[in-house]
Motif scaffolding. Structure first.
Motif, PDB file in Angstrom:
ATOM      1  N   PHE A  52       1.394  -2.816  -3.530  1.00 40.97           N
ATOM      2  CA  PHE A  52       2.109  -4.087  -2.537  1.00 40.97           C
ATOM      3  C   PHE A  52       0.597  -4.709  -1.862  1.00 40.97           C
ATOM      4  O   PHE A  52       0.534  -5.992  -1.998  1.00 40.97           O
ATOM      5  CB  PHE A  52       2.807  -3.546  -1.586  1.00 40.97           C
ATOM      6  CG  PHE A  52       3.268  -4.292  -0.374  1.00 40.97           C
ATOM      7  CD1 PHE A  52       3.738  -5.620  -0.684  1.00 40.97           C
ATOM      8  CD2 PHE A  52       3.275  -3.934   0.914  1.00 40.97           C
ATOM      9  CE1 PHE A  52       3.887  -6.224   0.362  1.00 40.97           C
ATOM     10  CE2 PHE A  52       3.527  -4.681   1.828  1.00 40.97           C
ATOM     11  CZ  PHE A  52       4.071  -5.992   1.577  1.00 40.97           C
ATOM     12  N   ARG A  90      -0.361   9.922   6.854  1.00 39.08           N
ATOM     13  CA  ARG A  90      -1.643   8.971   6.954  1.00 39.08           C
ATOM     14  C   ARG A  90      -2.647   9.204   8.189  1.00 39.08           C
ATOM     15  O   ARG A  90      -3.666   8.553   7.945  1.00 39.08           O
ATOM     16  CB  ARG A  90      -0.552   7.838   7.520  1.00 39.08           C
ATOM     17  CG  ARG A  90       0.455   7.200   6.473  1.00 39.08           C
ATOM     18  CD  ARG A  90      -0.121   6.663   5.184  1.00 39.08           C
ATOM     19  NE  ARG A  90      -0.575   7.477   4.363  1.00 39.08           N
ATOM     20  CZ  ARG A  90      -1.379   7.442   3.380  1.00 39.08           C
ATOM     21  NH1 ARG A  90      -2.204   6.175   3.391  1.00 39.08           N
ATOM     22  NH2 ARG A  90      -1.850   8.418   2.597  1.00 39.08           N
ATOM     23  N   ARG A 107      -5.254   3.668 -12.243  1.00 43.41           N
ATOM     24  CA  ARG A 107      -5.123   4.986 -12.973  1.00 43.41           C
ATOM     25  C   ARG A 107      -4.485   4.647 -14.359  1.00 43.41           C
ATOM     26  O   ARG A 107      -3.463   3.841 -14.239  1.00 43.41           O
ATOM     27  CB  ARG A 107      -4.112   5.836 -11.923  1.00 43.41           C
ATOM     28  CG  ARG A 107      -4.283   6.439 -10.875  1.00 43.41           C
ATOM     29  CD  ARG A 107      -3.344   7.560 -10.404  1.00 43.41           C
ATOM     30  NE  ARG A 107      -2.212   6.901 -10.100  1.00 43.41           N
ATOM     31  CZ  ARG A 107      -1.171   7.539  -9.362  1.00 43.41           C
ATOM     32  NH1 ARG A 107      -1.249   8.951  -9.224  1.00 43.41           N
ATOM     33  NH2 ARG A 107      -0.218   6.993  -8.647  1.00 43.41           N
ATOM     34  N   THR A 154      -2.930  -1.851  -7.771  1.00 41.60           N
ATOM     35  CA  THR A 154      -1.589  -2.155  -8.581  1.00 41.60           C
ATOM     36  C   THR A 154      -0.716  -2.034  -7.405  1.00 41.60           C
ATOM     37  O   THR A 154       0.454  -2.365  -7.522  1.00 41.60           O
ATOM     38  CB  THR A 154      -1.462  -1.257  -9.350  1.00 41.60           C
ATOM     39  OG1 THR A 154      -1.350   0.092  -9.000  1.00 41.60           O
ATOM     40  CG2 THR A 154      -2.389  -1.290 -10.587  1.00 41.60           C
TER      41      THR A 154
HETATM   42  N1  LIG Z   1       3.557  -1.186   2.804  1.00 42.82           N
HETATM   43  C1  LIG Z   1       3.617  -0.753   4.142  1.00 42.82           C
HETATM   44  O1  LIG Z   1       4.549  -1.343   5.160  1.00 42.82           O
HETATM   45  C2  LIG Z   1       2.434  -0.177   4.900  1.00 42.82           C
HETATM   46  C3  LIG Z   1       2.550   0.151   6.072  1.00 42.82           C
HETATM   47  C4  LIG Z   1       1.344   0.717   6.934  1.00 42.82           C
HETATM   48  C5  LIG Z   1       0.309   0.979   6.119  1.00 42.82           C
HETATM   49  N2  LIG Z   1       0.346   1.092   4.727  1.00 42.82           N
HETATM   50  C6  LIG Z   1      -0.634   1.561   4.088  1.00 42.82           C
HETATM   51  O2  LIG Z   1      -1.160   0.533   3.140  1.00 42.82           O
HETATM   52  C7  LIG Z   1      -1.832   1.500   1.904  1.00 42.82           C
HETATM   53  C8  LIG Z   1      -1.252   0.748   0.600  1.00 42.82           C
HETATM   54  O3  LIG Z   1       0.087   0.841   0.802  1.00 42.82           O
HETATM   55  P1  LIG Z   1       1.074   0.110  -0.213  1.00 42.82           P
HETATM   56  O4  LIG Z   1       2.304  -0.290   0.318  1.00 42.82           O
HETATM   57  O5  LIG Z   1       0.208  -0.981  -0.860  1.00 42.82           O
HETATM   58  O6  LIG Z   1       1.380   1.102  -1.315  1.00 42.82           O
HETATM   59  P2  LIG Z   1       1.796   1.160  -2.716  1.00 42.82           P
HETATM   60  O7  LIG Z   1       2.462  -0.350  -3.276  1.00 42.82           O
HETATM   61  O8  LIG Z   1       2.828   2.223  -2.932  1.00 42.82           O
HETATM   62  O9  LIG Z   1       0.630   1.298  -3.677  1.00 42.82           O
HETATM   63  C9  LIG Z   1       0.098   2.586  -3.773  1.00 42.82           C
HETATM   64  C10 LIG Z   1      -1.255   2.305  -4.715  1.00 42.82           C
HETATM   65  O10 LIG Z   1      -1.704   3.848  -4.498  1.00 42.82           O
HETATM   66  C11 LIG Z   1      -2.256   3.992  -6.007  1.00 42.82           C
HETATM   67  N3  LIG Z   1      -2.495   5.528  -6.244  1.00 42.82           N
HETATM   68  C12 LIG Z   1      -1.440   6.220  -5.963  1.00 42.82           C
HETATM   69  N4  LIG Z   1      -2.082   7.493  -6.001  1.00 42.82           N
HETATM   70  C13 LIG Z   1      -3.136   7.400  -6.624  1.00 42.82           C
HETATM   71  C14 LIG Z   1      -4.250   8.161  -7.074  1.00 42.82           C
HETATM   72  N5  LIG Z   1      -4.292   9.415  -7.121  1.00 42.82           N
HETATM   73  N6  LIG Z   1      -5.658   7.729  -7.657  1.00 42.82           N
HETATM   74  C15 LIG Z   1      -5.555   6.470  -7.663  1.00 42.82           C
HETATM   75  N7  LIG Z   1      -4.706   5.701  -7.462  1.00 42.82           N
HETATM   76  C16 LIG Z   1      -3.554   6.087  -6.711  1.00 42.82           C
HETATM   77  C17 LIG Z   1      -1.068   3.563  -6.929  1.00 42.82           C
HETATM   78  O11 LIG Z   1      -1.509   3.161  -8.185  1.00 42.82           O
HETATM   79  P3  LIG Z   1      -0.399   3.345  -9.229  1.00 42.82           P
HETATM   80  O12 LIG Z   1      -0.032   1.876  -9.741  1.00 42.82           O
HETATM   81  O13 LIG Z   1      -1.113   3.880 -10.663  1.00 42.82           O
HETATM   82  O14 LIG Z   1       0.784   4.342  -8.766  1.00 42.82           O
HETATM   83  C18 LIG Z   1      -0.950   2.000  -5.955  1.00 42.82           C
HETATM   84  O15 LIG Z   1      -1.888   1.054  -6.398  1.00 42.82           O
HETATM   85  C19 LIG Z   1      -1.373   3.011   2.115  1.00 42.82           C
HETATM   86  O16 LIG Z   1      -2.377   3.612   2.802  1.00 42.82           O
HETATM   87  C20 LIG Z   1      -0.160   2.637   3.077  1.00 42.82           C
HETATM   88  O17 LIG Z   1      -0.146   4.170   3.994  1.00 42.82           O
HETATM   89  C21 LIG Z   1       1.272   0.401   4.087  1.00 42.82           C
END
Ligand SMILES: NC(=O)c1ccc[n+]([C@@H]2O[C@H](COP(=O)([O-])OP(=O)(O)OC[C@H]3O[C@@H](n4cnc5c(N)ncnc54)[C@H](OP(=O)(O)O)[C@@H]3O)[C@@H](O)[C@H]2O)c1
Length: 333
Positions: free
Chosen positions: A21, A141, A42, A19
């Motif tokens: 980004f 991280r 979730r 769900t």
């Molecule tokens: N965005 C960036 O610029 C960036 C840069 C570097 C690295 N990253 C890494 O990429 C990864 C994904 O980032 P994102 O930007 O896509 O994050 P995001 O949009 O905030 O999405 C986070 C996801 O984690 C899920 N989640 C959180 N807690 C959970 C739990 N206890 N059990 C199951 N699911 C859970 C959320 O589900 P819900 O919908 O239920 O909340 C959501 O689907 C992360 O590891 C982040 O550190 C991102």
């Protein structure tokens, strides 16, 4: 069905964070490559598919903080994508507990994966040197990466800085600030150097790891072709949009104050802004580029990445990922 280079049976894939980004886009990327994907969602969330997939994804409900819910999710799985973090409460107070939750989530997931006999985990973490007095966000991280690499499963860590794409928190902050403010007064940490990367390249690397067995068990830095500061990104955004903007540096502003201020101007909650802002005090530049030989890609410039993000937003959510139109001004092509 896509087959791995080494193993002639189709891989069974679990996607966590579908769900989010990055997760929601990776689902389309894997579907395009022919993979059948199981998504861990979730409760009470649902999967909001903006365009139909070729294959109906399998949904399992679970929470990384609830170890029992992971048993069914991991049954029969070869490779899991770990795209989860707990940062992002609406308020700063909600966000403060994220490190403990992320530690627990990673430990639970590793234990369940080891028990299920998984071959691989592919985790997207953050860039930054451990010796660099890392922010809580970046240190967390890295801690998650260390935990996921400490078991029997072969874990690949891809380490990225800011990822530029529509709906990504870091990009949306730039977009709203530059669109709304003719004069941007910025604290000095917006001048810290980093190596942002386009979401398209991140997806290609994540999906590419599946077909590149030599990435298993490795920690690999991924970055775009330019080393830039957040201020450079804001200037670039203004240029691509044809806006005249003045960026003025101001002396030290506390991170919390900055987070509340950004939250006033943009829809990004202060609980998300604070860890991101704190992360900007550390340089986030690739220390090695092995991935470029393992998975050769055309790395998009940040001007191009901004254009793609704007095109995606202007096309509306119904067209999400349908095409990568670009309105890059001629002198930037
Ligand atoms: N965005 C960036 O610029 C960036 C840069 C570097 C690295 N990253 C890494 O990429 C990864 C994904 O980032 P994102 O930007 O896509 O994050 P995001 O949009 O905030 O999405 C986070 C996801 O984690 C899920 N989640 C959180 N807690 C959970 C739990 N206890 N059990 C199951 N699911 C859970 C959320 O589900 P819900 O919908 O239920 O909340 C959501 O689907 C992360 O590891 C982040 O550190 C991102």
């Amino acid at each position: 069905m896509t087959l791995s280079n080494t193993n002639k049976t189709p891989k069974r894939i679990l996607l966590t964070g579908p769900t989010g980004f990055i997760g929601k886009r990776l689902l389309y990327e894997l579907d395009k490559k022919g993979y059948q994907v199981r998504c861990l969602v979730r409760p009470p969330e649902t999967l909001d598919l903006t365009i139909p997939l070729t294959r109906e994804p399998e949904i399992v409900y679970g929470d990384l903080l609830d170890p029992d819910s992971l048993i069914e999710a991991l049954e029969g799985i070869d490779t899991a994508y770990y795209l989860v973090h707990s940062m992002g409460g609406r308020s700063i107070r909600e966000t403060l507990a994220f490190e403990e939750k992320d530690r627990k989530a990673a430990e639970n997931f590793l234990q369940a994966s080891d028990n299920a006999g998984l071959s691989r985990i592919i985790y997207l973490g953050g860039l930054g040197d451990i010796s660099d007095n890392l922010s809580h966000h970046l240190a967390s991280r890295q801690e998650v990466g260390r935990i996921l690499q400490s078991g029997k499963v072969q874990t690949t860590i891809l380490r990225a800085a800011v990822i530029v794409g529509a709906g990504g928190a870091a990009f949306e902050i730039v977009r709203y600030l530059v669109e709304r403010l003719p004069v941007l007064t910025c604290p000095k940490w917006v001048y810290t150097k980093s190596q942002p990367i386009s979401i398209d390249n991140v997806l290609a690397y994540l999906a590419g790891c599946l077909d590149t067995p030599e990435t298993a068990g490795r920690s690999l830095d991924i970055g775009g072709p330019q080393v830039l500061s957040y201020a450079d990104l804001m200037r670039m955004y203004a240029r691509v949009r044809g806006l005249k903007r003045l960026i003025i540096g101001v002396p030290m502003v506390p991170f919390k104050l900055s987070a509340y201020w950004v939250n006033l101007i943009t829809p990004v909650p202060a609980g998300v802004v604070l860890p991101l802002a704190e992360g900007l005090r550390n340089e986030a530049i690739c220390r090695e580029n092995t991935i470029r030989e393992m998975i050769p890609l055309n790395l998009l410039s940040m001007e191009q990445a901004i254009c793609n993000a704007l095109a995606e937003e202007s096309e509306g959510p119904g067209k999400l990922l349908s095409q990568q139109a670009c309105f890059l001004p001629e002198d930037l092509q």
